[in-house]
Enzyme design. Sequence first.
Site: not given
Length: 282
Positions: A9, A93-97, A99, A101, A103, A135
């Site tokens: 997202k 990508p991880v910890s990216a803003g 969502a 995780g 999703a 989210d």
Amino acid sequence: MIYETAPAKINLTLDTLFKRDDGYHEIAMIMTTVDLNDRLSFQKRKDKKIVVDIEHNYVPNDHKNLAYRAAQLMMETYDLNEGVTITIDKDIPVSAGLAGGSADAAATMRGINRLFNLDKSLHELSDLGIQIGTDIPFCIYNRTAVCKGRGEKIRFLKKPPSAWVVLAKPNLGISSADVFKALDLDDAHHVDTEMCEKAIVEGDYKQLCESLSNRLEPVSMSMHPEIKKIKNNMLQCGADGALMSGSGPTVYGLAQKESQAKKIYNAVNGCCNEVYLVRLLG
């Protein structure tokens, strides 16, 4: 075996209104999806265990993983007597803003709903999902929407005007908790969510680009100036609009033409390891 797709997202707007009695922030935001996806598969187990199979150095496969917690919540809520193996092929990508995780957790809830023939509505899954992530209700539906409250009050919109999207994640980690903690709620500036909604409803691409806004962006930029540099770089290279998504650090730029988007992609590719050229899904 059951398969689910979990798209990333982006925030078109993000406003924080006040801090609630429960410690969360009251938010108002518009989110949509892009065609950058994680892919998940689900298979029953007879031992009642939850096994998350993921080949990614920075993603846990235990209760710290939102997909694991989503499976645990589904099993406890609906008294399931079998376990599940969740295989995640991760591109977000991880910890990216973005969502990623959330999703994956939403896809897990949809997948288990189908795998065990629970016949629960998306509305029921959304109401359940807010227990583990703000989210997740949006990610259950994967439709452009205005989200309020903690994220659980959802009103759907039509798809935004079509556009190319360049996503660029700088080589840094950012703590959402630290960003919200540093936010000055007395600051008079608020995001014009209604202007962005109007642009989407009317299919006005120019107004959409002009109405992109994120109240967390200046806070994250003050902590990590690289974010501002990436945004400015995108705009200087012809992005019609650019914004940090969520609490960051990923910045995205919008472009109507593929050639324009490729120019932006090439400009930021040298300063970020993770850059993606995708399309709006909505």
